[in-house]
Design a protein around this motif. Structure first.
Motif, PDB file in Angstrom:
ATOM      1  N   HIS A 165       0.849  -1.189   0.000  1.00  0.00           N
ATOM      2  CA  HIS A 165       0.000   0.000   0.000  1.00  0.00           C
ATOM      3  C   HIS A 165       0.886   1.241   0.000  1.00  0.00           C
ATOM      4  CE1 HIS A 165      -3.449  -2.550   0.883  1.00  0.00           C
ATOM      5  NE2 HIS A 165      -2.745  -3.114   1.857  1.00  0.00           N
ATOM      6  N   GLU A 209       2.136   2.229   4.951  1.00  0.00           N
ATOM      7  CA  GLU A 209       2.181   0.987   5.719  1.00  0.00           C
ATOM      8  C   GLU A 209       2.901   1.216   7.038  1.00  0.00           C
ATOM      9  OE1 GLU A 209       2.410  -2.411   2.258  1.00  0.00           O
ATOM     10  OE2 GLU A 209       4.316  -1.551   2.932  1.00  0.00           O
ATOM     11  N   ARG A 238       8.067  -8.736   4.785  1.00  0.00           N
ATOM     12  CA  ARG A 238       6.659  -8.567   5.123  1.00  0.00           C
ATOM     13  C   ARG A 238       6.192  -9.758   5.939  1.00  0.00           C
ATOM     14  NH1 ARG A 238       3.955  -4.878   2.270  1.00  0.00           N
ATOM     15  NH2 ARG A 238       1.995  -6.021   2.276  1.00  0.00           N
TER      16      ARG A 238
END
Length: 234
Positions: free
Chosen positions: A153, A156, A234
């Protein structure tokens, strides 16, 4: 900033021009935010945008000691064009010495674990030193770059480093990037014209074929799912 505020920022800026988000970031965080640049095409676009908004904005890059000569030349050309001084972060030489003397000069070819060790010492450790001076960082990730980046995005929360992370070009295509570079005469790495869409350390980067993924030339001996150095875990 909590997840609700992050969601609100994504709703506000996702469909906007990246310069609107960058203007907000630079006004909000001042010298507590910096652009992390690998000197790639996306980062050069952001450098141009950021310095047109705030000429004294902070930009840093990581010198691993294994970069292409063309990358060092681009750092110099960028500094001169924009009358700026990109902050260069170096790895701890003692850690590099110990790693090379125990594992070998090209240890990264032997295993994913060795490659991540090398990235950790040459990139992650100096990155964390820089992050200790920041509340937020800006980077040039695009969702279309790799399968590891499909769900990013524009705003974040970076759990790994405890600060906000901004991806202003998240929705941009590769053609968007190059259209901007041509229109604004942004300096870029000449290796991009020789089949290198993604450029990292010299021994870990190769040119790619036209049909390959843009990051296929990075750590090409590994599976696509592992092709991150840890900066964008992530």
């Amino acid at each position: 900033m909590d997840q609700k505020q992050i969601a609100e920022l994504n709703e506000k800026f996702t469909s906007k021009d990246p310069t609107e988000l960058l203007t907000w970031i630079l006004n909000e965080y001042g010298n507590k935010v910096a652009l992390s640049s690998s000197m790639g095409a996306e980062d050069q676009v952001l450098t141009d945008m950021v310095l047109k908004i705030k000429p004294d904005a902070r930009i840093f890059t990581l010198d691993t000691g294994r970069l292409f000569p063309e990358t060092y030349d681009l750092i110099d050309r960028t500094n001169k064009k924009y009358n700026t001084r990109i902050e260069v972060m170096f790895p701890d030489y003692k850690q590099v010495e110990e790693m090379v003397n125990s594992k070998g000069i090209n240890l990264f070819y032997d295993s994913v674990e060795n490659r991540k060790l090398c990235c950790g010492i040459r990139k992650i450790e100096p990155l964390k030193r820089m992050f200790s001076t920041l509340d937020a960082w800006i980077c040039g990730l695009r969702a279309g770059q790799a399968i590891t980046r499909q769900n990013i995005h524009v705003v974040e929360w970076d759990d790994n480093n405890g600060l906000l992370k901004f991806n202003p070009l998240a929705a941009w295509s590769e053609s968007d990037v190059w259209d901007y570079i041509k229109e604004h005469k942004v300096p870029y790495n000449p290796l991009h014209d020789k089949g290198y869409p993604s450029i990292g350390c010299l021994p870990c980067t190769r040119a790619i074929e036209s049909w390959e993924d843009v990051r296929a030339g990075r750590w090409w001996w590994e599976n696509p799912e592992s092709k991150e150095c840890g900066l964008h875990k992530r």
